[in-house]
Design a protein around this motif. Structure first.
Motif, short mmCIF file in Angstrom:
data_model
loop_
_atom_site.label_atom_id
_atom_site.label_comp_id
_atom_site.label_asym_id
_atom_site.label_seq_id
_atom_site.Cartn_x
_atom_site.Cartn_y
_atom_site.Cartn_z
N ILE A 144 42.20 38.48 36.26
CA ILE A 144 43.58 38.87 36.53
C ILE A 144 44.48 37.69 36.18
O ILE A 144 44.26 36.57 36.65
N SER A 181 43.05 46.84 29.41
CA SER A 181 43.85 46.08 30.37
C SER A 181 44.72 47.05 31.17
O SER A 181 44.98 48.18 30.75
N PHE A 184 46.40 42.30 43.59
CA PHE A 184 47.55 41.70 42.91
C PHE A 184 48.45 40.98 43.89
O PHE A 184 48.47 41.27 45.09
N ASN A 190 49.96 39.70 36.89
CA ASN A 190 49.32 40.85 37.54
C ASN A 190 48.77 41.86 36.53
O ASN A 190 48.90 43.08 36.70
N GLN A 191 48.14 41.34 35.50
CA GLN A 191 47.44 42.18 34.55
C GLN A 191 45.94 41.90 34.66
O GLN A 191 45.51 40.75 34.61
N ILE A 192 45.15 42.96 34.86
CA ILE A 192 43.70 42.80 34.85
C ILE A 192 43.21 43.13 33.44
O ILE A 192 43.64 44.11 32.83
N TYR A 227 35.80 40.64 34.10
CA TYR A 227 37.15 41.02 34.50
C TYR A 227 37.90 39.82 35.05
O TYR A 227 37.36 39.05 35.85
N ALA A 271 41.13 45.89 41.97
CA ALA A 271 41.96 44.77 41.52
C ALA A 271 43.00 44.41 42.58
O ALA A 271 43.79 45.27 42.98
N SER A 329 39.82 37.38 42.93
CA SER A 329 39.07 37.98 41.82
C SER A 329 38.91 39.47 42.06
O SER A 329 38.93 39.92 43.21
N PRO A 330 38.72 40.26 41.00
CA PRO A 330 38.40 41.68 41.19
C PRO A 330 37.02 41.84 41.83
O PRO A 330 36.19 40.94 41.76
#
Length: 483
Positions: A241, A260, A287, A245-247, A239, A285, A275-276
């Motif tokens: 990011i 996603s 952001f 701000n898209q995981i 995973y 997640a 990191s997540p």
């Protein structure tokens, strides 16, 4: 001071006084009555006085916790540190590491930070090797015992460097330092190791898997937007990011995208890599919008959302809501802190806050035993009761370290306070590193300073622990083993 210098300073003072004397607000601050207004002045009536600073909440130790002891777990061996924070939950409490607190070896691993690039990737380690990434997206594997370089791979794609700092909308991404400076470019990302592969996220818009033994490329996947933080690996997915701000969840075997999820787009963030965190089927997640979102690991469906954001009337930087420190999952709760001043403990199942404190930070909190340690961006180390959120104590890490720099003939000096990264609890020491080039140990019970180690260069990345040592990557691209 020479006579000429004294005369010059006097002339500057008088010149400033003359130019500002017509301004009422300025006249009140001039010395020796310069610019004093002799006209009648309105006087406020006597009454209750309210501090303008009272709008900002302050941490205060709880009277009921004064002198009370608390439980800390004993140190355990760290035989692997495969991702930032030590594991997918970022929840390593107490490790056996650096009992002598002396430098074992140093190794230059590549490019350090400059005006256009930053060393941001946390150190990871596994199977006898330490893996690091420099400021130019070159990954190096180093023998953990000797410091010898095993292999080195540049994952930067040819011909795409100029597009590294551009978002999906074709706009440069502004990154803000704690000192207020900004930077754009193809920097950021990080590394994680799992299943014999080193997974590399890059600010140059790539996701790559390398063979951990040889450095050979297993697969490379281009992405649309630069990746700011290091990867997190759990199960069959890795995973990351991106700066929009898209995981994104990639399959660890094929490199193909599984799913996603896009959060609220936020144009500004601080120069720290988050990191997540993952526990079971839940991905947490963080952001730059201040959002903390829980997602299903299988399909990316959102479960709950919290926004850690508040506006300070005394700090414009509170508008930057970035959650730059990794969220920590520990004993069924998520601990996260935002740059805008919210530290919160949330139930991992529902997102319901257990407690909230007014702390602005860029480092991951450290839950350990009965307590939680957190370092604020102003350099305060705070000890918090894990269950209630009550404060045991707060220590000013910058006591005796604040200094004045710059200026012209003694004017316009700036106040410099060291920036701190960490902490990690290692062999009964609470260890942090700072921008003054020090690794500093504190008593985990009292916060008293116990030892200081000169690193020789600023350090902005928290130490990693592996096989009895702490590893620190400095801002000039040097990896240091502390024994």
């Amino acid at each position: 001071m020479t006579t000429v210098t004294r005369v010059l300073k006097t002339a500057i003072v008088l010149g400033l006084a003359a130019s500002l004397a017509s301004c009422a607000s300025a006249r009140r601050i001039l010395p020796f009555g310069l610019g004093e207004d002799k006209s009648p002045q309105a006087t406020a009536s006597e009454g209750q006085r309210v501090s303008i600073l009272a709008f900002d909440q302050q941490l205060a130790p709880a009277a009921g916790l004064a002198g009370r002891d608390f439980f800390l777990p004993g140190p355990v061996a760290a035989t692997s540190w495969p991702m930032p924070g030590g594991n997918a939950e970022a929840s390593i409490e107490h490790v056996i590491a650096a009992p002598q607190f002396t430098i074992g070896w140093r190794r230059r691993i590549g490019s350090g930070s400059t005006r256009t690039r930053q060393v941001m990737a946390p150190v990871v380690a596994d199977a006898g090797k330490v893996f690091v990434m420099d400021g130019e997206s070159t990954v190096t594997a180093v023998d953990a015992a000797s410091g010898e370089v095993v292999w080195k791979v540049d994952v930067k794609p040819t011909g795409r460097e100029a597009a590294g700092g551009v978002s999906a909308f074709g706009l440069p991404i502004p990154f803000v330092s704690e000192g207020g400076g900004s930077l754009s470019g193809g920097f950021g990302g990080g590394v994680a190791v799992s299943g014999g592969k080193v997974f590399v996220a890059s600010g140059y818009r790539t996701m790559t898997a390398l063979d951990a033994a040889t450095g050979a490329v297993v697969w490379t996947q281009p992405v649309d937007v630069p990746i700011h933080g290091a990867p997190t690996v759990a199960g069959s997915r890795v995973y990351v990011i991106d700066v929009d701000n898209q995981i994104i969840a990639f399959n660890t075997t094929t490199g193909l995208q599984d799913w996603s999820y896009r959060g609220i787009v936020e144009p500004a963030r601080v120069m720290r890599a988050s990191s997540p965190s993952v526990s079971g089927d839940t991905v947490i997640a963080p952001f730059s919008s201040g959002e903390v979102v829980a997602l299903r690991a299988t399909n990316g469906q959102p479960v709950w959302n919290q926004v850690l954001s508040r506006t300070s009337r005394t700090s414009a930087l509170s508008e930057i809501r970035d959650i730059a420190g990794r969220p920590v999952i520990s004993r069924g709760f998520v601990y996260a802190v935002s740059h805008s001043g919210v530290l919160q403990a949330m139930d991992i199942r529902t997102g319901q806050p257990k407690w909230t404190l007014p702390v602005a930070g860029v480092n991951a909190p450290l839950p350990a035993g009965d307590v939680v340690y957190v370092v604020s961006k102003s350099g305060e180390l705070t000890l918090i009761n894990r269950d209630s959120g009550a404060v045991y104590w707060t220590r000013d890490l910058n006591e005796g370290r604040v200094r004045q720099e710059g200026g012209f003939l003694g004017f316009f000096d700036r106040t410099v306070r060291p920036e701190w990264s960490g902490p990690i609890l290692a062999s009964n020491r609470l260890v942090l590193v700072n921008s003054d080039g020090e690794a500093v140990a504190f008593d985990p019970k009292t916060g008293a300073l116990t030892a200081t180690l000169n690193l020789g260069a600023p350090a902005y990345i928290a130490p990693a622990a592996y096989n009895g040592a702490l590893y620190v990557l400095t801002n000039d691209g040097e990896l240091i083993s502390i024994r």
